[in-house]
Design a protein around this motif. Sequence first.
Motif, PDB file in Angstrom:
ATOM      1  N   LEU A 581       0.820  -1.215   0.000  1.00 56.10           N
ATOM      2  CA  LEU A 581       0.000   0.000   0.000  1.00 56.10           C
ATOM      3  C   LEU A 581       0.850   1.260   0.000  1.00 56.10           C
ATOM      4  O   LEU A 581       0.524   2.239  -0.672  1.00 56.10           O
ATOM      5  N   ASP A 582       1.931   1.263   0.801  1.00 67.08           N
ATOM      6  CA  ASP A 582       2.775   2.460   0.860  1.00 67.08           C
ATOM      7  C   ASP A 582       3.358   2.794  -0.502  1.00 67.08           C
ATOM      8  O   ASP A 582       3.398   3.957  -0.920  1.00 67.08           O
ATOM      9  N   TYR A 586       2.657   6.043  -2.795  1.00 63.55           N
ATOM     10  CA  TYR A 586       3.775   6.893  -3.208  1.00 63.55           C
ATOM     11  C   TYR A 586       3.720   7.155  -4.710  1.00 63.55           C
ATOM     12  O   TYR A 586       3.928   8.292  -5.174  1.00 63.55           O
ATOM     13  N   ALA A 587       3.430   6.119  -5.515  1.00 61.18           N
ATOM     14  CA  ALA A 587       3.330   6.295  -6.963  1.00 61.18           C
ATOM     15  C   ALA A 587       2.173   7.217  -7.331  1.00 61.18           C
ATOM     16  O   ALA A 587       2.272   8.041  -8.247  1.00 61.18           O
ATOM     17  N   SER A 657       4.832   9.540   9.176  1.00 63.37           N
ATOM     18  CA  SER A 657       4.869   9.741   7.745  1.00 63.37           C
ATOM     19  C   SER A 657       5.843   8.731   7.158  1.00 63.37           C
ATOM     20  O   SER A 657       6.894   8.479   7.723  1.00 63.37           O
ATOM     21  N   THR A 658       5.493   8.162   6.014  1.00 63.22           N
ATOM     22  CA  THR A 658       6.352   7.136   5.444  1.00 63.22           C
ATOM     23  C   THR A 658       6.737   7.480   4.026  1.00 63.22           C
ATOM     24  O   THR A 658       6.055   8.221   3.331  1.00 63.22           O
ATOM     25  N   TYR A 659       7.847   6.921   3.601  1.00 66.75           N
ATOM     26  CA  TYR A 659       8.380   7.110   2.261  1.00 66.75           C
ATOM     27  C   TYR A 659       8.727   5.707   1.787  1.00 66.75           C
ATOM     28  O   TYR A 659       9.742   5.146   2.157  1.00 66.75           O
ATOM     29  N   ARG A 660       7.814   5.097   1.034  1.00 68.37           N
ATOM     30  CA  ARG A 660       7.941   3.704   0.623  1.00 68.37           C
ATOM     31  C   ARG A 660       8.232   2.807   1.825  1.00 68.37           C
ATOM     32  O   ARG A 660       9.128   1.968   1.825  1.00 68.37           O
ATOM     33  N   GLY A 661       7.465   3.026   2.895  1.00 65.31           N
ATOM     34  CA  GLY A 661       7.595   2.185   4.074  1.00 65.31           C
ATOM     35  C   GLY A 661       8.595   2.686   5.081  1.00 65.31           C
ATOM     36  O   GLY A 661       8.751   2.097   6.148  1.00 65.31           O
TER      37      GLY A 661
END
Length: 958
Positions: A581-582, A586-587, A657-661
């Motif tokens: 999902l992350d 992001y995409a 907050s996440t950036y590709r996990g």
Amino acid sequence: MPIEPSTFPVGREDEIALLRDATIRLRAGAGRVVWVEGEPGIGKSTLVTAGADIGRALGCQVSHGTADQLAHPLPLGVLFDCLAIRRHSADPRRAEITTFVNARRPALDLDDDATYGAATEMAVALVDELCTTSPTMLVIDDVQWADEATLDACRRLASAAVHLPLLLVMSCRPGTRRPAVARLRTTARGRDATRITLGPLDQAAVRKLLTELVGAPPGECLRELADQTMGNPLYLRELVEALLREDLVEVGEEAEVRQPGSGSVPRSLTAALDSRLSFVPTGTINVLRAAALLGGEFAVTELAVLLGRPAIDFSADLQEAVAAGILVDTGQRMRFRHPLIRQALHDGMPTALRTALHLDVARALEAASVEPQRVAQHLLAAGVVGDRWARRWLTEVAPVLAVRAPGLAAELLRRELDHDLPDDRDRAALGLTLARVLPATGEPGDAVVRARQALAVCVDPADRGHLHWVLARALFSNGQNNAAADTLHRALGAPDLPDAWRARLLASLAMYQRAGDGDLDAADATARRALEISEAAGDVLAGAYALTDLWLHHSVRRQHRRALDCADRALETLGTAPDHLDLRAYALHGRIFSLQNLSRWADAESALHEVREFLRRAGRADDTTSGVTAAVLMFWLGRWDDALAELNAVDQNTSASTYRGLREDGPGWLWHGVAALINARRDERVRAGAHLRAGADRPVVTVADRENTDFLQVARALAAEQDGDRRRALDHLGGFLERRPGEMTLTHQWLPGLVRLALALDDRAAGRAAVHACLAEATAEQEPARAGAAADWCRGLYDGDPTPLRAAVAHYRDTGVPVELAGALEDLAVVLAEHDDPAGARATGTEAIELYRSFGAAWDVRRAGARLRQLGIRHGVRGARAKRTAHGWDALTPTEHRIALLVAAGRSTPDIAQSMFLTRRTAQTHISRILAKLGLRSRVEIAHAAFSQHPTEIPADR
């Protein structure tokens, strides 16, 4: 026989009045939070139960639940019990939630499972929907024992209660140190909350309670005995009931203790409890001791599993315990009448026996396929380390437990790993899981240590690849980007590394190469190699990951069309499966960014709606990064109130907050930067200053860090200009003259401001440098778009040439970006005035100022007016006119006006959010602002006002 006390607790008349007043306000549509705090036995439960009775008597919907240290270890267990969310519920909304939770299981993959996050959103939405049908009272007792998910849901409900017909009543022991409880306490005890701190009963209340309990005013000896309870009603009740059971109270005109000097009179609460237990048979005591291991509340079926006996065999013991006042039958479960009775039974067992029994409970629950959290709770209570069965169980379920209860998993895994594990395979497997879970508990440093320890004993090539992935992520989250890259280089040197893991590690390495040193060529080659290997290996995650890397690289090079293609390919690679999902989110965010860079603003807003709908379906409707992305888009579209509402909703979110996990600070910098710049341009300097200080808390280390701080840097420059220090303002903007290698920052969007300041300071060299930098950005664009328009703006302003400025204005007008249009119009008006075209300057300047006024940019209005007045242009430029109506319907923004009408139509907050492509929290923020601007207290009052002011605009209820 003791006389039953009155309905409401003695000595708590003032507190009852507060609860009644809050309930009356609730009936009128005004919600709030009531926070009750006090020591064990002081009467919290009795008070909140009385409050629930008041709510029912006044016609409110009332849901009442109690947390327990062992009875509700499952995520959302307390909230589900309170709201009667059960599998076979007749209410389809409740049944849907339980079906959703029971049908999904955490995937043992690299992404965090979103099941419980989605379930939390569904439960909070259920409360919101209940509030639309009737004033709702939610009572949760002993929240200090609640699970983390319930605490988070309560915190959200506490924030929402002020604009819902929701009365949230919670009780808690003081001094609880759990961080989640502390956050809830801070939220619940906010400005509009009712805070009740229960102290000991005064002497008059003690005597009144004694009178009710024994049926006559107490005599001197009974009063002296009662004084030992220190005004604690639970202790007093237990002491008196022990005297009554043993027939030690003589009742006449006064109630007095028989044989005051007799040793048979209980002299303490412990003695009173022992006295109560002494009246039940030994077999019943044994059953009760087993039940005490299950918590303050338990299911008879669980007790049967623990005892290894059918329930019919010990039903007489349970009936005996109920008759003795030790247990209470609550319907589907049994509950100890007082927590201290359970504690006395539990602690009265020898430590060795208690340890063995907790281990037996864990085994029995595991054999009955009970959720792993419950088994883990008993293993933790047992304190056993090195048990063969416990280690086997933990090895098998640790990945699932780590997702559902990371704190509990970390504690058990640490304890087992710190013991001498004889099997290296177990050590590697448990170490991998612990290293994965520690960043989620805020311990990336320890994750690094544990991952390295696991690598030292791991022999399986795939597991080693997974461990290097986890180690690199932990290093990155700990701020060690170069060390993360070095780790992956070493891992990729292994000849036996499986291709799927090789592709994943390469995709991860590409990110670190670009984010750390900005080595875009190396990162690009690495990402393309990852894509090639992933396609051969058929690994979807690695392929999509590599494509998002390439999206970023094309964006840095200003090849926005190619970047958009890569984002679309990444989404196509991921397909429609609910995994990763992350990365999918992001995409989707990448698409929004690329569309903005291509000046396709309407498409960018549509893409935001697509992201919101995807996240809603995935159960992550309040994703933090989504709110920041939306705020940036709303900033450029001139919808600053909407941008601040999005940021306010992000501020309420505790999720990382996440950036590709990965944990990432970028959204935090953007959060404060956008908020600071809007407030500064609105001339609200105190608020802007607070955000600037908060944004300075984190050190900027990598290229990835720097590119997220541009809004903060511009806000700092504006603050310096407002302080009269234009030179310092220019210095702040000077950092945009050159992008560092691999840096994404869209410098062109800030360079016209630098040119304006440079010309004001007669610094032609700085202005010329800004023009050249912007032309370089425009030249790099794959197709002319935002950077090209900015270059026209800079060149026209610097040269005093209206032609390129008119081209920039035309671009911004055609593509629909009012913030940049207003700025370009202001500068065009100045240039026209300098070209002796007062009519053109006046018309253009007036349009710029009206645009500034439309989004509340008071500072820009004054600056534009001052610049034009210096050139003799005075029409329509008085700064005071920038002030907008602060109260009433005219003060509502278009978004707020529409939401007010939907509230009047009876729509729930989730329904409003979905229909307007907002997060639920953003919709809540808008409702709060509507209440403030209209001077109202509840949604009911909004509805009345809307029907009075705009009856024809209210949509039909669905």
